[in-house]
Scaffold this active site. Structure first.
Site, PDB file in Angstrom:
ATOM      1  N   ASP A  91       0.859  -1.173   0.000  1.00 49.33           N
ATOM      2  CA  ASP A  91       0.000   0.000   0.000  1.00 49.33           C
ATOM      3  C   ASP A  91       0.900   1.228   0.000  1.00 49.33           C
ATOM      4  OD1 ASP A  91      -1.992   1.831   0.250  1.00 49.33           O
ATOM      5  OD2 ASP A  91      -2.804   1.053   2.113  1.00 49.33           O
ATOM      6  N   SER A  92       0.472   2.269  -0.687  1.00 46.27           N
ATOM      7  CA  SER A  92       1.301   3.474  -0.794  1.00 46.27           C
ATOM      8  C   SER A  92       1.479   4.183   0.534  1.00 46.27           C
ATOM      9  CB  SER A  92       0.665   4.446  -1.790  1.00 46.27           C
ATOM     10  OG  SER A  92      -0.543   4.964  -1.258  1.00 46.27           O
ATOM     11  N   GLY A  93       0.585   3.919   1.477  1.00 53.56           N
ATOM     12  CA  GLY A  93       0.607   4.643   2.739  1.00 53.56           C
ATOM     13  C   GLY A  93      -0.356   5.807   2.752  1.00 53.56           C
ATOM     14  N   PHE A 148      -3.619   5.967   3.004  1.00 51.03           N
ATOM     15  CA  PHE A 148      -4.626   5.924   4.067  1.00 51.03           C
ATOM     16  C   PHE A 148      -4.016   6.291   5.403  1.00 51.03           C
ATOM     17  CE2 PHE A 148      -6.844   3.683   7.477  1.00 51.03           C
ATOM     18  CZ  PHE A 148      -8.134   4.145   7.297  1.00 51.03           C
ATOM     19  N   GLN A 170     -11.550   6.936  -6.227  1.00 53.86           N
ATOM     20  CA  GLN A 170     -12.048   7.665  -5.069  1.00 53.86           C
ATOM     21  C   GLN A 170     -13.302   8.446  -5.470  1.00 53.86           C
ATOM     22  OE1 GLN A 170     -11.211   7.480  -1.973  1.00 53.86           O
ATOM     23  NE2 GLN A 170      -9.182   6.532  -1.957  1.00 53.86           N
ATOM     24  N   GLY A 207     -11.430   4.323  -0.206  1.00 54.93           N
ATOM     25  CA  GLY A 207     -12.299   5.282   0.458  1.00 54.93           C
ATOM     26  C   GLY A 207     -13.641   4.743   0.877  1.00 54.93           C
ATOM     27  N   ASP A 248      -8.321  -7.048   1.428  1.00 50.29           N
ATOM     28  CA  ASP A 248      -7.401  -7.046   2.575  1.00 50.29           C
ATOM     29  C   ASP A 248      -8.120  -6.423   3.752  1.00 50.29           C
ATOM     30  OD1 ASP A 248      -5.946  -4.208   3.522  1.00 50.29           O
ATOM     31  OD2 ASP A 248      -6.951  -4.098   1.580  1.00 50.29           O
ATOM     32  N   CYS A 262     -12.853 -27.326  11.158  1.00 52.93           N
ATOM     33  CA  CYS A 262     -11.628 -26.674  10.685  1.00 52.93           C
ATOM     34  C   CYS A 262     -10.453 -27.638  10.810  1.00 52.93           C
ATOM     35  CB  CYS A 262     -11.367 -25.409  11.506  1.00 52.93           C
ATOM     36  SG  CYS A 262      -9.853 -24.535  11.051  1.00 52.93           S
ATOM     37  N   CYS A 319      -7.207 -26.548  10.566  1.00 51.65           N
ATOM     38  CA  CYS A 319      -5.982 -25.786  10.823  1.00 51.65           C
ATOM     39  C   CYS A 319      -5.198 -26.436  11.958  1.00 51.65           C
ATOM     40  CB  CYS A 319      -6.308 -24.336  11.166  1.00 51.65           C
ATOM     41  SG  CYS A 319      -6.865 -24.032  12.853  1.00 51.65           S
ATOM     42  N   CYS A 339      -6.844 -25.983  15.520  1.00 51.28           N
ATOM     43  CA  CYS A 339      -8.032 -26.797  15.814  1.00 51.28           C
ATOM     44  C   CYS A 339      -7.701 -28.286  15.911  1.00 51.28           C
ATOM     45  CB  CYS A 339      -9.090 -26.565  14.738  1.00 51.28           C
ATOM     46  SG  CYS A 339      -9.869 -24.929  14.845  1.00 51.28           S
ATOM     47  N   HIS A 362      -5.488 -19.300  13.539  1.00 50.30           N
ATOM     48  CA  HIS A 362      -6.785 -19.866  13.182  1.00 50.30           C
ATOM     49  C   HIS A 362      -7.583 -18.910  12.294  1.00 50.30           C
ATOM     50  CE1 HIS A 362     -10.750 -21.689  13.388  1.00 50.30           C
ATOM     51  NE2 HIS A 362     -11.200 -20.478  13.686  1.00 50.30           N
TER      52      HIS A 362
END
Length: 372
Positions: A89-91, A93, A194, A221, A271, A309, A311, A314, A340
């Site tokens: 991410d460009s930063g 935010f 945006q 945004g 994300d 699950c 994982c 679990c 988890h």
């Protein structure tokens, strides 16, 4: 670079090839903001939980330890011992969340570091150079993430500037990728849409950035104060104007329900810090809904977090044991819970991909939306 394999309605199943591998979409990017997952997870853990893309933040890594240092050590992949794809991410935010400590001009953003208060200036070119030093596979253009609500005049002015910044980012990345000794000469640039909650501004801005023929496009945004209904409405409106043959990324979203609804609207990349953050506080995702391990009802429960699950957590530990770790303040509690939750999210995306291929996505969507 991006191949659309099949669709069910607007839901898309595809793959994108980057220098460090092929990413199957829809995909959830596991958030390693400072080159690490909060909760004491390693890069090997990311592999074990099925992570396909790690996401790191250019702003945070520029502040500490410094992108030049990471470049000198071979780039972000080598620095964090992760061989899979990385998006940075460009930063934007993070910078724009420093409301009282930044000033936006046509040239870029002047702000104070949240770590030591030192003054920093970041232009679109600076943002791209930082991400080039990091060597991520996908770099995000510098943009302004506006608060909601935002006055219409300001939203229009901001989008116009974000478009000009995107043109500068595109030109700078082309220059960086031609430079000698570049860390990742195949680095791609995604542009960001945006426009706050103004439908016409959003659509016009999307059409403008689509003309730049970028490798991918993001919707930014959102999930910053609007209602869920408003968010879905805006995604649906913008998606109609996003290139069919390029990946679509919804930034910072979200819950399992948000993800399946956005997939149904044609989104490919996601994300969110939510699974790791919630895990660190004892809130865990299961295929029957979310549970809170802090509740007394789990104190004597010998069952795993989720009996459905597979994982490592679990398969090994009980709810009672992990709750005990939380109550005792043991670091292992956060690690197991985050492991988890990330396994759950990555498995959710795998099931979404499989369901789209089998034309069974609607049934999976109903199941996820039934979670409490």
């Amino acid at each position: 670079m991006f191949k659309l394999l099949c669709k069910q309605g607007r839901a898309r199943r595809g793959e994108i090839t980057v220098n460090h591998g092929v990413v199957q979409t829809p995909v959830f990017m596991n958030v390693a903001t400072q080159a690490a997952i909060k909760g004491a997870l390693s890069s090997q853990d990311l592999t074990d939980v099925g992570c396909l893309v790690a996401l790191s933040n250019a702003y945070h890594l520029h502040i500490r330890p410094g992108d030049e240092l990471i470049r000198s050590l071979g780039g972000l992949h080598r620095f964090m011992a992760w061989s899979g794809p990385v998006l940075t991410d460009s930063g934007g935010f993070q910078i724009f969340s420093l409301a009282g400590r930044r000033k936006i001009t046509e040239e870029g953003v002047a702000f104070q570091s949240h770590v030591d208060g030192r003054k920093i200036f970041m232009s679109p070119e600076d943002s791209v150079r930082i991400q080039s030093n990091l060597g991520s596979d996908i770099a995000m253009a510098l943009d302004e993430c506006m608060k909601i609500p935002t006055p219409r005049d300001y939203a229009q002015h901001s989008c116009d500037r974000t478009l000009r910044w995107l043109l500068r980012c595109k030109e700078e990345l082309e220059r960086q990728n031609r430079a000698p000794n570049v860390v990742n000469p195949g680095q791609m640039l995604f542009g960001i849409n945006q426009g706050a909650l103004f439908e016409d501004i959003r659509v016009a801005h999307m059409k403008q950035i689509a003309e730049l023929d970028l490798p991918g496009y993001a919707i930014g945004g959102l999930a910053v104060g609007e209602t869920t209904r408003q968010m879905y409405n805006m995604i649906g409106i913008v998606e109609e104007h996003m290139p069919e043959d390029r990946p679509r990324y919804l930034m910072g979203v979200g819950t399992p329900q948000n993800i399946v609804e956005a997939v149904a609207l044609g989104i490919d990349f996601f994300d969110c810090v939510m699974p790791a953050r919630n895990g660190r506080h004892g809130h865990l995702y299961t295929w029957n809904g979310r549970i809170n391990l802090n509740n007394e009802v789990h104190s004597c429960d010998n069952a795993p977090i989720d009996g459905n699950c597979c994982c490592p957590v679990c398969q090994t530990y009980s709810r009672a044991y992990i709750r005990h770790l939380f109550r005792a303040g043991e670091m292992l509690a956060k690690r197991l819970a985050v492991l988890h939750n990330l396994f759950f999210y990555n498995t959710l995306m795998e099931r979404i991909r499989d369901a789209i291929e089998k034309n069974e996505f609607d049934a999976l969507r109903r199941q996820v939306n039934s979670f409490s």
